[in-house]
Design a protein around this motif. Structure first.
Motif, PDB file in Angstrom:
ATOM      1  N   UNK A 443       0.828  -1.212   0.000  1.00 33.16           N
ATOM      2  CA  UNK A 443       0.000   0.000   0.000  1.00 33.16           C
ATOM      3  C   UNK A 443       0.856   1.253   0.000  1.00 33.16           C
ATOM      4  N   UNK A 444       1.908   1.281   0.788  1.00 35.61           N
ATOM      5  CA  UNK A 444       2.700   2.493   0.947  1.00 35.61           C
ATOM      6  C   UNK A 444       3.443   2.842  -0.335  1.00 35.61           C
ATOM      7  N   UNK A 445       3.966   1.844  -1.019  1.00 36.35           N
ATOM      8  CA  UNK A 445       4.644   2.105  -2.292  1.00 36.35           C
ATOM      9  C   UNK A 445       3.632   2.549  -3.342  1.00 36.35           C
ATOM     10  N   UNK A 447       0.810   4.076  -2.787  1.00 37.34           N
ATOM     11  CA  UNK A 447       0.418   5.445  -2.425  1.00 37.34           C
ATOM     12  C   UNK A 447       1.506   6.425  -2.876  1.00 37.34           C
ATOM     13  N   UNK A 448       2.766   6.045  -2.688  1.00 37.76           N
ATOM     14  CA  UNK A 448       3.888   6.905  -3.054  1.00 37.76           C
ATOM     15  C   UNK A 448       3.877   7.222  -4.544  1.00 37.76           C
ATOM     16  N   UNK A 449       3.683   6.228  -5.401  1.00 37.02           N
ATOM     17  CA  UNK A 449       3.723   6.485  -6.840  1.00 37.02           C
ATOM     18  C   UNK A 449       2.484   7.260  -7.290  1.00 37.02           C
ATOM     19  N   UNK A 450       1.401   7.178  -6.540  1.00 34.83           N
ATOM     20  CA  UNK A 450       0.183   7.879  -6.936  1.00 34.83           C
ATOM     21  C   UNK A 450       0.230   9.366  -6.592  1.00 34.83           C
ATOM     22  N   UNK A 451       0.807   9.725  -5.448  1.00 38.72           N
ATOM     23  CA  UNK A 451       0.804  11.135  -5.026  1.00 38.72           C
ATOM     24  C   UNK A 451       2.196  11.731  -4.948  1.00 38.72           C
ATOM     25  N   UNK A 452       3.233  10.954  -5.215  1.00 36.65           N
ATOM     26  CA  UNK A 452       4.575  11.473  -5.201  1.00 36.65           C
ATOM     27  C   UNK A 452       5.133  11.648  -3.794  1.00 36.65           C
ATOM     28  N   UNK A 453       6.358  12.152  -3.753  1.00 34.35           N
ATOM     29  CA  UNK A 453       7.053  12.310  -2.476  1.00 34.35           C
ATOM     30  C   UNK A 453       6.323  13.299  -1.572  1.00 34.35           C
ATOM     31  N   UNK A 454       5.832  14.379  -2.128  1.00 30.64           N
ATOM     32  CA  UNK A 454       5.182  15.404  -1.304  1.00 30.64           C
ATOM     33  C   UNK A 454       3.897  14.861  -0.695  1.00 30.64           C
TER      34      UNK A 454
END
Length: 823
Positions: A443-445, A447-454
């Motif tokens: 999930x965390x990865x 989520x990361x690719x969907x909304x980026x680092x920010x």
């Protein structure tokens, strides 16, 4: 005076709601929603039209709940402590998804995810205010546990071969029923039959069961009435057994670590009680594990009512015995434990001994089941799963591959991400090998690719702050305060921990549980006042309530329209399946859908196919131009959508623009670099167009097309060689090899270039056993002809071909006598 439920950090005069009619309306609506949701949106996996309509209905229902909540909570929104602050800051999560829309890999999925994130935000806000009230808190906890236990028994209905009964029970309100049976309540894969209940995915069901198991242990140890202890004790056996029947290795691996975290927050007496109850339920489960597993597998294969009844008897009797024993422990042993370990509790580090010991014991049991003959006591299907737990197994290696590939995607969209559904939309362009997974299994990865680092930092800080404040307040409050909201902590920790290994939160129902749980944790945070703003409190409250209410109305209205659009596309699909379908009957609902969502992928592809067919029949350029304009517009918003590209290629070819179609095929290779059918299409067109150019004596065009085909062939060859380097335990995924079609067309190109020996080698790669197939027979024919040109022969293939059709001899000679142009 301190509220006995919330402890010294909560003011009784402000925490309980004024329980008027709206209070009860809101609670009843929450009950109904939480009972309805598992059978509707536990099916949602984030992608696909069949999941969208119930999801949009869920969003609308949550918006209504939010509006009811604003009416009830209006005066409680004071914005004077940190709980109000997090209720405001939750909007940053959907806002981060809104920002990511502008660089979205799929506009359609990105917009859907924005609506979904607003739904989660509303659930959080409802939770943070609703669960401050002790009556609402009790109602929601009872509802959550009651609905969970219903889900567990619903799964056993299918396990004991009574799927039609299960389908009949929920068909009146669930869209998950197909042909009278709830779809994939049990599912079969390479590991055998696996229990999934409402989730259609065993690993996510395992995460859910793990949360419910720990919540049941918590309730059995803290509730004081005999019937509460009996009920939760009774349900531990079905829950633990179901967890095993999911065959989820990830669930078993994560479980000891979640147990350790939870036990660290309990008093030693509670820790011991958890351990005793877990041992009782575990032994009862072990006793019936083999017979219940065998009975389930038997009645799934062929239903037998008497055998199914025997399975139910095993389950219910073992559960009842465990429930009674746990009740007796709660009635007679628990009070003595409280007194008996009082002195021990005061010792420094006393609360660490049992959690660490329990976690080590759990890990030891897991190791013994993996590495020793103890696993032979397990049913065969479960034993195999334990035997395969290692870091070299396919699922582990695949997950590491997903994570590395996700980082490739992140590098292209680092700051704000690639939008909701980005992985599912674009993973083929980044994948290391031809696996099929529209989820990143973390999930965390994802989520990361969907909304980026920010956006990811915002999420981590938000969730981390709630955990920090909840745990800080937990250790400061009294026993009643600790226990009042701990069940939400259990649910959130269990699901999030398991989501490190899987995509549980791609299921809307699981995310609702997490965000409701986060709201429950936030409602129990210790009170830290906020600095008062200069503006009047009433004005600030009015702005906040009005803003959230307005957003809820907009989201609800948008979801309603999108639900209508999804329904229209599905209506068009149904209209096309009738005998002699009418063009108008199919087009009318598609026009409605595309008026609402002009780049709806399924709608666009369907409309494109329809317009293509009409153009073929009428030769009216109006339909062709409309088709091209529609597909090009959609491709801009859905650049990775393979079906749109395919439809556009078809349209260009029918419109006489074969060169444009070919360029689109070639330029799209990087997006679908492990799709062997895509290479087949490119290479087939390369030969056909190159041959046409030769006939027109257009040498430049001929070289262009032939070189493009040969370059595609080189990529196939390189891919085949690369796949040989994959770790031994890792499966490559979809088939990726030189197919008969590829070999046939590349061989023809090489023949036309005068490379007879190369052509023969290529044709040989495409040889297949079934020479009754037309393509396979043509490959064999050209292969033998190429050999004959070089004064060679393959007698076995020749005899096999001639045996099928004696005329093949003449055709082989004709091809062999052709000059290098292929004529």
């Amino acid at each position: 005076m301190a509220n006995p439920v919330y402890g010294k950090h909560f003011k009784a005069s402000t925490e309980d709601e004024k329980r008027g009619s709206m209070f009860w309306v809101l609670n009843i609506c929450m009950i109904l929603f939480l009972l309805w949701a598992p059978f509707q949106i536990a099916l949602f996996n984030g992608l696909g039209i069949s999941f969208e309509k119930p999801l949009f209905w869920a969003i609308m229902l949550v918006c209504i709940l939010m509006i009811l909540g604003l009416i009830q909570f209006n005066k409680k929104v004071q914005l004077n402590d940190q709980r109000d602050m997090v209720a405001l800051l939750i909007i940053l999560l959907p806002l981060s998804y809104m920002i990511s829309m502008f660089s979205a890999a799929s506009w359609h999925y990105a917009v859907n995810m924005v609506l979904i994130q607003w739904m989660y935000a509303f659930i959080f806000v409802i939770g943070i205010y609703l669960l401050r009230d002790r009556v609402s808190n009790k109602i929601i906890q009872i509802t959550l546990m009651g609905s969970a236990y219903l889900i567990v028994f619903f799964g056993y209905i299918s396990w004991f071969g009574q799927g039609y009964l299960g389908g009949h029970l929920v068909s009146w309100f669930s869209n998950g029923v197909t042909n009278g049976v709830y779809t994939d309540a049990i599912m079969q894969d390479s590991n055998g039959w696996r229990l999934t209940s409402v989730f259609q995915y065993a690993n996510t069901y395992a995460a859910f069961l793990m949360a419910i198991m720990f919540a049941g242990l918590f309730n059995a140890s803290r509730l004081r009435t005999w019937y509460d202890q009996l009920i939760h004790g009774f349900m531990l056996v079905p829950v633990i057994l179901a967890l095993i029947l999911t065959l989820s290795r990830g669930g078993l691996v994560v479980l000891p670590f979640v147990l350790l975290i939870l036990l660290l927050l309990l008093r030693p007496a509670q820790q011991i009680l958890w351990f005793i109850n877990l041992v009782i339920a575990g032994i009862a489960t072990a006793v019936i594990l083999n017979p219940v597993t065998a009975i389930g597998l038997q009645v799934i294969a062929k239903y037998d009512g008497a055998v199914a009844a025997k399975g139910w008897a095993y389950l219910l009797i073992a559960s009842l015995i465990a429930g009674v024993l746990i009740m007796l422990v709660g009635r007679y042993i628990a009070p003595k434990l409280e007194v008996g370990v009082e002195g021990w509790t005061a010792r420094r580090g006393a609360s660490l001994w049992i959690p660490i010991g329990s976690a080590l014991l759990g890990i030891l049991m897991l190791v013994l089941l993996i590495a020793t003959n103890l696993r032979n006591l397990l049913p065969a299907n479960i034993r195999v799963r334990f035997e395969n737990i290692n870091f070299q197994q396919s699922s582990v290696l695949e997950r590491f591959t997903f994570y590395r590939d996700a980082m490739k995607l992140l590098r292209d969209y680092p700051l704000f991400g690639a939008g909701g559904g980005a992985w599912g939309a674009s993973y083929e362009a980044y994948q290391n090998n031809p696996y099929v997974s529209r989820q990143a299994h973390n999930f965390f990865i994802q989520y990361l690719v969907e909304v980026g680092v920010i956006g990811f930092i915002i999420f981590i800080l938000f969730v981390g702050f709630i955990f920090y404040k909840y745990i800080r307040g937990y250790f400061k409050t009294d026993r009643a305060g600790k226990e009042s909201h701990f069940i939400y902590f259990i649910i959130v920790v269990s699901i999030l921990m398991h989501s490190l290994l899987d995509f549980n939160l791609s299921y809307a129902y699981m995310s609702i549980l997490v965000f409701l749980g986060l709201g429950g944790m936030a409602s129990a945070m210790d009170l830290t006042p906020l600095k008062r703003l200069k503006a009047p409190a009433g004005m600030i409250r009015g702005i906040y309530v009005s803003l959230i209410g307005l957003v809820a109305i907009i989201v609800a209205f948008t979801s309603l329209r999108f639900s209508v659009a999804s329904g229209d596309v599905m209506d068009a699909q149904k209209a096309s399946q009738v005998a002699s379908p009418s063009y108008e009957d199919i087009r009318a609902p598609l026009d409605k859908a595309l008026t609402i969502r002009s780049t709806f992928p399924e709608g666009v592809v369907f409309m494109g196919s329809l317009l293509t067919q009409v153009f073929q029949q009428t030769k009216d350029e109006q339909y062709y131009n409309e088709d091209i304009a529609l597909l090009n517009k959609a491709q801009e918003k859905e650049p990775f959508n393979k079906n749109i590209v395919k439809q556009l290629v078809t349209a260009y070819q029918l419109g006489g623009k074969s060169d444009v179609a070919f360029d689109l095929l070639v330029n799209s290779i990087p997006k679908y670099k492990w799709d062997i059918e895509w290479y087949e299409g490119v290479i087939t067109q390369a030969y056909a167009l190159g041959n046409q150019a030769y006939e027109k004596k257009d040498t430049a065009a001929q070289e262009k097309y032939f070189n493009a085909g040969l370059n595609a062939y080189k990529e196939v060859q390189a891919g085949v060689e690369y796949l040989k380097t994959l770790p031994t335990g890792q499966l490559q995924g979809r088939a990726f090899a030189v197919t008969p079609k590829i070999a046939l067309n590349i061989g023809k190109i090489q023949s036309m270039q005068g490379k007879t020996a190369d052509a023969a080698s290529t044709f040989k790669l495409g040889l297949a056993d079934d020479l009754n197939d037309q393509t396979n027979r043509e490959v064999a024919r050209y292969y033998l002809a190429a050999l004959k040109k070089d004064k060679q022969n393959d007698q076995a293939i020749y005899d096999k071909l001639i045996k099928i059709d004696a005329k093949e001899k003449e055709q082989i000679n004709t091809i062999a006598n052709m000059d290098y142009s292929g004529k």
